[in-house]
Write an enzyme that holds these catalytic residues in place. Structure first.
Site, PDB file in Angstrom:
ATOM      1  N   ARG A  16       0.594  -1.625   0.025  1.00 47.93           N
ATOM      2  CA  ARG A  16      -0.075   0.017  -0.402  1.00 47.93           C
ATOM      3  C   ARG A  16       0.846   1.026  -0.128  1.00 47.93           C
ATOM      4  O   ARG A  16       0.532   1.786  -1.469  1.00 47.93           O
ATOM      5  CB  ARG A  16      -0.731  -0.292   1.188  1.00 47.93           C
ATOM      6  CG  ARG A  16      -1.846   1.001   1.004  1.00 47.93           C
ATOM      7  CD  ARG A  16      -2.066   2.860   1.779  1.00 47.93           C
ATOM      8  NE  ARG A  16      -1.311   2.503   3.097  1.00 47.93           N
ATOM      9  CZ  ARG A  16      -0.481   3.330   3.577  1.00 47.93           C
ATOM     10  NH1 ARG A  16      -0.645   4.570   2.776  1.00 47.93           N
ATOM     11  NH2 ARG A  16       0.378   3.159   4.456  1.00 47.93           N
ATOM     12  N   ASP A  17       1.648   1.661   0.832  1.00 48.10           N
ATOM     13  CA  ASP A  17       2.354   3.018   1.448  1.00 48.10           C
ATOM     14  C   ASP A  17       3.562   2.739  -0.102  1.00 48.10           C
ATOM     15  O   ASP A  17       4.173   3.810  -0.706  1.00 48.10           O
ATOM     16  CB  ASP A  17       2.989   3.001   3.110  1.00 48.10           C
ATOM     17  CG  ASP A  17       3.338   4.308   3.215  1.00 48.10           C
ATOM     18  OD1 ASP A  17       3.269   5.379   2.098  1.00 48.10           O
ATOM     19  OD2 ASP A  17       3.286   4.824   4.852  1.00 48.10           O
ATOM     20  N   HIS A 208       5.309   4.283  12.709  1.00 52.10           N
ATOM     21  CA  HIS A 208       5.758   4.443  10.806  1.00 52.10           C
ATOM     22  C   HIS A 208       6.432   5.390  10.782  1.00 52.10           C
ATOM     23  O   HIS A 208       6.573   6.136  11.237  1.00 52.10           O
ATOM     24  CB  HIS A 208       4.391   4.481  10.940  1.00 52.10           C
ATOM     25  CG  HIS A 208       4.048   4.367   9.308  1.00 52.10           C
ATOM     26  ND1 HIS A 208       3.893   3.486   8.132  1.00 52.10           N
ATOM     27  CD2 HIS A 208       4.890   5.436   8.229  1.00 52.10           C
ATOM     28  CE1 HIS A 208       3.256   4.018   7.006  1.00 52.10           C
ATOM     29  NE2 HIS A 208       3.595   5.488   6.805  1.00 52.10           N
ATOM     30  N   HIS A 210       9.479   6.734   7.762  1.00 50.95           N
ATOM     31  CA  HIS A 210      10.044   6.676   6.262  1.00 50.95           C
ATOM     32  C   HIS A 210      11.406   7.382   6.609  1.00 50.95           C
ATOM     33  O   HIS A 210      11.616   8.463   7.196  1.00 50.95           O
ATOM     34  CB  HIS A 210       9.645   8.314   6.008  1.00 50.95           C
ATOM     35  CG  HIS A 210       7.977   7.629   5.318  1.00 50.95           C
ATOM     36  ND1 HIS A 210       7.837   7.302   3.850  1.00 50.95           N
ATOM     37  CD2 HIS A 210       6.384   7.605   5.544  1.00 50.95           C
ATOM     38  CE1 HIS A 210       6.581   6.482   4.141  1.00 50.95           C
ATOM     39  NE2 HIS A 210       6.178   6.422   4.959  1.00 50.95           N
ATOM     40  N   CYS A 241       4.053   9.496   0.295  1.00 49.34           N
ATOM     41  CA  CYS A 241       3.210  10.131  -0.203  1.00 49.34           C
ATOM     42  C   CYS A 241       3.150  11.043  -1.506  1.00 49.34           C
ATOM     43  O   CYS A 241       4.093  11.345  -1.129  1.00 49.34           O
ATOM     44  CB  CYS A 241       2.487  10.396   1.112  1.00 49.34           C
ATOM     45  SG  CYS A 241       0.920  10.938   0.759  1.00 49.34           S
ATOM     46  N   ASN A 250       9.617   4.003   2.806  1.00 50.96           N
ATOM     47  CA  ASN A 250       9.349   3.427   4.197  1.00 50.96           C
ATOM     48  C   ASN A 250      10.538   3.204   5.067  1.00 50.96           C
ATOM     49  O   ASN A 250      11.552   1.917   3.557  1.00 50.96           O
ATOM     50  CB  ASN A 250       7.913   2.297   4.044  1.00 50.96           C
ATOM     51  CG  ASN A 250       6.326   3.358   3.806  1.00 50.96           C
ATOM     52  OD1 ASN A 250       6.244   3.106   2.901  1.00 50.96           O
ATOM     53  ND2 ASN A 250       6.425   3.515   5.311  1.00 50.96           N
TER      54      ASN A 250
HETATM   55  P1  HMG Z   1     -12.008  14.612  -2.500  1.00 52.60           P
HETATM   56  O1  HMG Z   1     -11.464  15.378  -3.912  1.00 52.60           O
HETATM   57  O2  HMG Z   1     -12.239  15.944  -1.214  1.00 52.60           O
HETATM   58  O3  HMG Z   1     -13.971  13.677  -2.700  1.00 52.60           O
HETATM   59  O4  HMG Z   1     -10.868  13.476  -2.410  1.00 52.60           O
HETATM   60  P2  HMG Z   1     -15.072  13.787  -3.132  1.00 52.60           P
HETATM   61  O5  HMG Z   1     -16.037  13.567  -2.632  1.00 52.60           O
HETATM   62  O6  HMG Z   1     -15.522  15.399  -3.807  1.00 52.60           O
HETATM   63  O7  HMG Z   1     -15.171  12.516  -4.474  1.00 52.60           O
HETATM   64  C1  HMG Z   1     -13.998  13.213  -6.030  1.00 52.60           C
HETATM   65  C2  HMG Z   1     -14.726  11.896  -6.897  1.00 52.60           C
HETATM   66  O8  HMG Z   1     -13.905  10.639  -6.508  1.00 52.60           O
HETATM   67  C3  HMG Z   1     -15.838  12.023  -7.019  1.00 52.60           C
HETATM   68  O9  HMG Z   1     -15.904  10.838  -8.111  1.00 52.60           O
HETATM   69  C4  HMG Z   1     -16.257  10.595  -5.936  1.00 52.60           C
HETATM   70  O10 HMG Z   1     -17.352   9.508  -6.415  1.00 52.60           O
HETATM   71  C5  HMG Z   1     -14.682   9.539  -5.612  1.00 52.60           C
HETATM   72  P3  HMG Z   1     -16.301  11.494  -9.203  1.00 52.60           P
HETATM   73  O11 HMG Z   1     -18.120  11.927  -8.472  1.00 52.60           O
HETATM   74  O12 HMG Z   1     -15.579  13.183  -9.925  1.00 52.60           O
HETATM   75  O13 HMG Z   1     -16.516  10.978 -10.505  1.00 52.60           O
HETATM   76  N1  HMG Z   1     -14.289   9.492  -4.903  1.00 52.60           N
HETATM   77  C6  HMG Z   1     -14.115   7.730  -4.183  1.00 52.60           C
HETATM   78  N2  HMG Z   1     -14.207   6.765  -5.206  1.00 52.60           N
HETATM   79  C7  HMG Z   1     -13.303   5.568  -4.865  1.00 52.60           C
HETATM   80  N3  HMG Z   1     -13.078   5.533  -3.618  1.00 52.60           N
HETATM   81  C8  HMG Z   1     -13.162   6.620  -2.650  1.00 52.60           C
HETATM   82  C9  HMG Z   1     -13.905   8.000  -3.509  1.00 52.60           C
HETATM   83  N4  HMG Z   1     -13.933   9.072  -2.572  1.00 52.60           N
HETATM   84  C10 HMG Z   1     -14.257   9.482  -3.543  1.00 52.60           C
HETATM   85  N5  HMG Z   1     -12.986   5.592  -1.593  1.00 52.60           N
HETATM   86  C11 HMG Z   1     -10.465  12.112  -0.827  1.00 52.60           C
HETATM   87  C12 HMG Z   1     -11.281  13.363  -1.138  1.00 52.60           C
HETATM   88  C13 HMG Z   1     -10.541  11.991   0.313  1.00 52.60           C
HETATM   89  C14 HMG Z   1     -11.253  10.467  -1.183  1.00 52.60           C
HETATM   90  C15 HMG Z   1      -9.199  12.247  -1.623  1.00 52.60           C
HETATM   91  O14 HMG Z   1      -8.917  13.274  -0.907  1.00 52.60           O
HETATM   92  C16 HMG Z   1      -8.343  10.986  -1.202  1.00 52.60           C
HETATM   93  O15 HMG Z   1      -8.627   9.930  -1.666  1.00 52.60           O
HETATM   94  N6  HMG Z   1      -6.552  11.191  -0.534  1.00 52.60           N
HETATM   95  C17 HMG Z   1      -5.691   9.930  -0.859  1.00 52.60           C
HETATM   96  C18 HMG Z   1      -5.114  10.071  -1.131  1.00 52.60           C
HETATM   97  C19 HMG Z   1      -4.136   9.010  -0.251  1.00 52.60           C
HETATM   98  O16 HMG Z   1      -4.460   8.326  -0.443  1.00 52.60           O
HETATM   99  N7  HMG Z   1      -2.820  10.047  -0.105  1.00 52.60           N
HETATM  100  C20 HMG Z   1      -1.912   8.357   0.626  1.00 52.60           C
HETATM  101  C21 HMG Z   1      -2.190   7.729   1.825  1.00 52.60           C
HETATM  102  S1  HMG Z   1      -2.023   8.867   3.495  1.00 52.60           S
HETATM  103  C22 HMG Z   1      -0.042   8.286   3.816  1.00 52.60           C
HETATM  104  O17 HMG Z   1       0.199   7.924   2.645  1.00 52.60           O
HETATM  105  C23 HMG Z   1       0.628   8.354   5.037  1.00 52.60           C
HETATM  106  C24 HMG Z   1      -0.168   7.414   5.887  1.00 52.60           C
HETATM  107  O18 HMG Z   1       1.269   6.683   4.688  1.00 52.60           O
HETATM  108  C25 HMG Z   1       0.560   7.527   6.758  1.00 52.60           C
HETATM  109  C26 HMG Z   1       2.181   8.448   7.324  1.00 52.60           C
HETATM  110  O19 HMG Z   1       3.039   8.167   6.482  1.00 52.60           O
HETATM  111  O20 HMG Z   1       2.429   9.076   7.931  1.00 52.60           O
HETATM  112  C27 HMG Z   1      -1.207   6.752   5.896  1.00 52.60           C
HETATM  113 MG    MG Z   2       3.377   6.408   5.432  1.00 51.51          MG
END
Ligand code: HMG
Ligand code: MG
Length: 298
Positions: A16-17, A208, A210, A241, A250
């Site tokens: 995933r990450d 966690h 990186h 990310c 990571n």
């Molecule tokens: P948004 O654009 O504000 O949301 O995104 P929205 O509700 O307006 O949705 C936009 C479009 O996405 C729509 O489609 C939704 O249907 C669709 P459209 O109407 O334009 O065709 N949609 C989805 N489709 C499938 N599955 C879903 C979903 N949600 C909306 N779940 C949102 C808000 C939260 C969805 C977006 O910002 C997002 O997905 N962000 C994720 C970013 C991400 O994955 N970042 C990396 C993970 S975090 C990380 O890595 C840190 C971690 O490892 C810890 C660390 O290292 O510290 C965890």
């Molecule tokens: Mg991470």
């Protein structure tokens, strides 16, 4: 060392990450093969994929296909990342038994990563946690940018504690404290963990790191001294990310397991199998192996 655990659980986040940060789309079959290989190493928790918006992370648009295809080994948990109810519904439809929600300790990063303030994101997770509870789905929580933010810079400890505590009170059984951009150093990492552990039991905390600046193993060691017993890492050090400028891999699982075994701490992981998996993945991704142990072992 004051109070190290004798047994540590590794949460493998490479699928995933790790993969979320790959620019070239990795075939679903490769993702499935990676997870199946990891399942044979003795790892007990393998984060499989992410049900975020495919518009935001196209690499993991195949989450449902990948989750459905992996062989679920007995005794192994396969959590997936979920950002909202839509993601929960998609994950639940393919029989996911554990999810992870993620909130930032930094307001600026929260907006860049999930297009919501911290408060809005916590509000968004509340009904997801309720649904998960009703469905018997376990929920892990991430607090990210706990040692610094690419947009805001310093992140006050009080904000980290507040977010971790909120996730725990909402019902997350474990909170993973993420140094998303690998900016922390050991004394700061330890102080951050100690501050959170004043409010959330250490048994419910994970770390966690990186390895962007080469500090991850040192940070882990500093935190082990406080008794933390769950460590996130990614095979061959893949990761990052896409919404955290400058975030790289990571800490490599092979390097963490090597260090722990060298200290006499049990992980249940077969290091040789893990090293082989890391080498295989590096070949698949055509990238340098990010694990020092993976490179060194003959
Ligand atoms: P948004 O654009 O504000 O949301 O995104 P929205 O509700 O307006 O949705 C936009 C479009 O996405 C729509 O489609 C939704 O249907 C669709 P459209 O109407 O334009 O065709 N949609 C989805 N489709 C499938 N599955 C879903 C979903 N949600 C909306 N779940 C949102 C808000 C939260 C969805 C977006 O910002 C997002 O997905 N962000 C994720 C970013 C991400 O994955 N970042 C990396 C993970 S975090 C990380 O890595 C840190 C971690 O490892 C810890 C660390 O290292 O510290 C965890
Ligand atoms: Mg991470």
């Amino acid at each position: 060392m004051s109070n190290p655990a004798t047994q540590v659980r590794i949460v493998e986040v490479g699928a995933r990450d790790g993969l979320q940060n790959e620019k070239t789309i990795v075939p679903a079959a490769t993702k499935v093969a990676l997870i199946d290989r990891l399942s044979a190493t003795g790892l007990r928790t393998i984060e499989a994929t992410s049900f975020v918006s495919p518009k935001w992370v196209p690499q993991l648009a195949d989450a449902a296909e990948v989750f459905a295809a992996i062989v679920k080994a007995p005794g192994v948990r396969y959590p997936v990342l979920v950002p909202n109810m839509q993601g929960y519904e998609r994950a639940h439809a393919v029989g996911v038994e554990e999810i992870a929600v993620f909130a930032a300790a930094s307001e600026a990063f929260s907006r860049k990563n999930i297009n919501a303030s911290i408060a809005e994101s916590l509000e968004r997770f509340a009904p997801v946690l309720e649904r998960a509870k009703a469905d018997g789905v376990a929920v892990r929580g991430y607090a990210s940018t706990v040692l610094g933010c690419p947009y805001q810079g310093d992140v006050p400890l009080a904000d980290v504690v507040r977010v971790a505590k909120a996730l725990h009170e909402m019902g997350c059984y474990e909170i993973s404290l993420g140094d998303t951009i690998g900016i922390g150093t050991p004394a700061k990492a330890r102080a951050m963990l100690a501050a959170v552990a004043n409010e959330v039991p250490m048994a419910a905390l994970a770390i966690h790191f990186h390895d962007t600046r080469g500090q991850a193993l040192a940070n882990i060691l500093a935190c082990l001294e406080l008794g933390v017993a769950v460590i996130d890492s990614a095979v061959s050090g893949v990761g990052g990310c896409p919404y955290a400028r400058g975030a790289s891999g990571n800490v490599a699982s092979e390097d963490v397991v090597y260090m722990l075994h060298g200290m006499g701490v049990k992980t249940g992981v077969d290091l040789d199998k893990l090293v082989a998996t890391g080498r295989w993945l590096s070949e698949q991704l055509a990238r340098d192996n990010g694990s020092k142990v993976g490179k060194a072992a003959a």
